[in-house]
Design a protein around this motif. Structure first.
Motif, mmCIF file in Angstrom:
data_model
loop_
_atom_site.group_PDB
_atom_site.id
_atom_site.type_symbol
_atom_site.label_atom_id
_atom_site.label_comp_id
_atom_site.label_asym_id
_atom_site.label_seq_id
_atom_site.Cartn_x
_atom_site.Cartn_y
_atom_site.Cartn_z
ATOM 1 N N LEU A 251 14.026 18.449 -42.717
ATOM 2 C CA LEU A 251 15.089 17.725 -42.020
ATOM 3 C C LEU A 251 14.509 16.585 -41.163
ATOM 4 C CD1 LEU A 251 17.346 20.719 -40.898
ATOM 5 C CD2 LEU A 251 17.766 19.064 -42.758
ATOM 6 N N VAL A 252 13.362 16.862 -40.533
ATOM 7 C CA VAL A 252 12.722 15.796 -39.740
ATOM 8 C C VAL A 252 12.322 14.629 -40.631
ATOM 9 C CG1 VAL A 252 10.703 15.225 -38.349
ATOM 10 C CG2 VAL A 252 11.971 17.327 -37.906
ATOM 11 N N SER A 253 11.792 14.924 -41.815
ATOM 12 C CA SER A 253 11.364 13.855 -42.741
ATOM 13 C C SER A 253 12.574 13.044 -43.200
ATOM 14 C CB SER A 253 10.660 14.480 -43.947
ATOM 15 O OG SER A 253 9.493 15.187 -43.524
ATOM 16 N N LEU A 254 13.676 13.726 -43.509
ATOM 17 C CA LEU A 254 14.889 13.014 -43.936
ATOM 18 C C LEU A 254 15.455 12.165 -42.811
ATOM 19 C CD1 LEU A 254 16.710 15.790 -45.989
ATOM 20 C CD2 LEU A 254 15.516 13.786 -46.873
ATOM 21 N N GLU B 5 -0.136 24.161 -40.160
ATOM 22 C CA GLU B 5 1.101 24.367 -39.416
ATOM 23 C C GLU B 5 2.016 25.364 -40.148
ATOM 24 O OE1 GLU B 5 2.855 20.571 -38.904
ATOM 25 O OE2 GLU B 5 1.412 19.903 -37.352
ATOM 26 N N TYR B 6 2.022 25.314 -41.460
ATOM 27 C CA TYR B 6 2.837 26.259 -42.229
ATOM 28 C C TYR B 6 2.298 27.693 -42.095
ATOM 29 C CZ TYR B 6 5.034 22.188 -44.347
ATOM 30 O OH TYR B 6 5.721 21.020 -44.538
ATOM 31 N N THR C 283 9.627 25.200 -42.750
ATOM 32 C CA THR C 283 9.680 24.275 -43.887
ATOM 33 C C THR C 283 10.986 23.476 -43.879
ATOM 34 O OG1 THR C 283 8.298 25.779 -45.192
ATOM 35 C CG2 THR C 283 9.584 24.123 -46.392
ATOM 36 N N VAL C 284 12.096 24.194 -43.634
ATOM 37 C CA VAL C 284 13.397 23.510 -43.589
ATOM 38 C C VAL C 284 13.433 22.503 -42.440
ATOM 39 C CG1 VAL C 284 15.865 23.831 -43.173
ATOM 40 C CG2 VAL C 284 14.629 25.381 -44.708
ATOM 41 N N ALA C 285 12.887 22.910 -41.298
ATOM 42 C CA ALA C 285 12.890 21.991 -40.152
ATOM 43 C C ALA C 285 12.067 20.745 -40.442
ATOM 44 C CB ALA C 285 12.325 22.723 -38.922
#
Length: 418
Positions: free
Chosen positions: A413-416, A44-45, A408-410
């Motif tokens: 944020l989803v994981s947090l 995905e990355y 990566t940032v998205a």
């Protein structure tokens, strides 16, 4: 197309292939990673990076292409900027050059920093350069002489003569000049020379004088009388000339001075004398022999000048070359002269720019206006297109990094949030 243009076109083509190749590589990576990301989540990355790379590459391809033509032939607004707005671009470029390169301050500062007199002086001081300049000047003058028509030159000389000689009354000026010469006594040298030459001729040619006297006596006079008269006339003539020669205040000299002073006065103020002088002048200038003499003089001057210009060892060429070298040496060693030359050059340059810089800059705008739109686009793309392809390459790289960073940032944020 010149060889340099052909080389630039080849380099431009290579850069286009490289940029397009990177886009294709990104597309292939995206296709593979998109298809396998369900099995291998880390892809995905890779998909996000390749996706961003494609977006960046396509966006910059569109931006670069829109400068020169319509992308894919689609007439999208604000594309094909150069061919459609070349006149405005040319005018803007002309204004930019006028304000930033043709300003008096810029030129003055540049000339002051260069020291034009020293540079030119150093170049001219070298004998090889002086000889080269002399040869170029000689070739230019020879070419100019070849274009001159002899009949036209003679007509010009005749026109100038008629304007400045025939068309003007020279009697007053001649009278003033004669009066000044008489007041200074300089005419006495000419009188002395004339008397001396007369005395020398009489001493050296008594027989010629006697023959001239005998021819004027009646034929019935006996020959012995002829000889007596000839001898007496010769001795009296020689005695008279020698008396004039020895006495600065001789009555002949005084009479001659009085005559010349009256002549100078009449030339200035006597209308009759002035008309006589003008008549003599016109007769002389209208004499065909005078015209032939002027034509012959011009032809002689022309032939002599052409011969001197063609001969590197002629006095004219040698003198000109030595003069050029001397000027160069003086410019390099004479600070006062160098400063005067620099000041004059700066003043002349700033005056010319102040008067004509707008006209000079207008040449750029007028030249661009005459170009065809497509031709203009091709010319500019050929010069800068290679460098613009780096925009596409950089867009591909930056787009990939941006896509990867955003994804990566998205994900973070989803994981947090979970």
């Amino acid at each position: 197309m010149t060889p340099a243009d052909a080389a630039k076109l080849q380099a431009l083509s290579r850069m286009k292939l490289l940029a397009t190749g990177l886009l294709i590589v990104m597309a292939l990576i995206f296709a593979v990673s998109f298809a396998l990301q369900g099995r291998f989540p880390w892809l995905e990355y890779v998909r996000a990076a390749s996706e961003g790379g494609m977006v960046g590459a396509l966006a910059d391809w569109f931006a670069v292409t829109a400068l020169f033509r319509h992308p894919l032939g689609l007439k999208i607004p604000h594309t094909a900027i150069i061919p459609t707005r070349k006149n405005e671009i040319g005018a803007t470029l002309g204004d930019f050059v006028e304000e930033n390169f043709l300003s008096a301050e810029v030129v003055r500062d540049k000339l002051a920093s260069v020291g034009i007199s020293r540079v030119v002086g150093g170049w001219l001081a070298k004998p090889a350069n002086a000889g080269r300049l002399t040869a170029e000047v000689s070739a230019g003058l020879t070419g100019a002489m070849a274009f001159l028509d002899d009949d036209d030159i003679r007509a010009v000389i005749e026109s100038l003569a008629r304007t400045h000689l025939v068309g003007r009354d020279w009697s007053p000026q001649l009278g003033v000049l004669a009066a000044k010469v008489l007041d200074s006594g300089q005419h006495h040298h000419a009188v002395d020379l004339l008397v001396d030459k007369t005395e020398e001729w009489l001493v050296a040619n008594p027989d010629s004088f006697s023959d001239a006297v005998s021819k004027r006596l009646p034929t019935w006079v006996p020959s012995f009388v002829d000889r007596v008269v000839d001898d007496r006339a010769y001795r009296e003539a020689l005695k008279f000339v020698q008396a004039v020669q020895a006495d600065p205040d001789h009555r002949v000299r005084v009479a001659l001075d009085d005559y010349l002073r009256q002549l100078a006065e009449d030339l200035q103020h006597n209308p009759v004398m002035r008309l006589r002088v003008e008549g003599v002048k016109e007769q002389l200038l209208d004499d065909p022999r005078i015209r032939d003499l002027a034509a012959t003089a011009w032809q002689s001057i022309k032939d002599a000048l052409l011969a001197s210009l063609a001969d590197p060892a002629s006095a004219l060429r040698v003198t000109l070359e030595s003069t050029v070298t001397d000027i160069g040496v003086r410019l390099g060693s004479d600070d006062v002269l160098a400063q005067k030359v620099d000041t004059w050059v700066e003043g002349a340059a700033t005056h010319l720019l102040s008067s004509y810089r707008h006209d000079i800059a207008a040449v750029i705008a007028e030249t661009v206006e005459r170009w065809d739109g497509d031709e203009t686009s091709q010319k500019i793309e050929l010069q800068v297109g290679k460098d613009l392809q780096f925009i596409r390459i950089n867009g591909t790289v930056v787009g990939s990094l941006a896509g990867l960073a955003i994804f990566t940032v998205a994900q973070g944020l989803v994981s947090l949030a979970g």
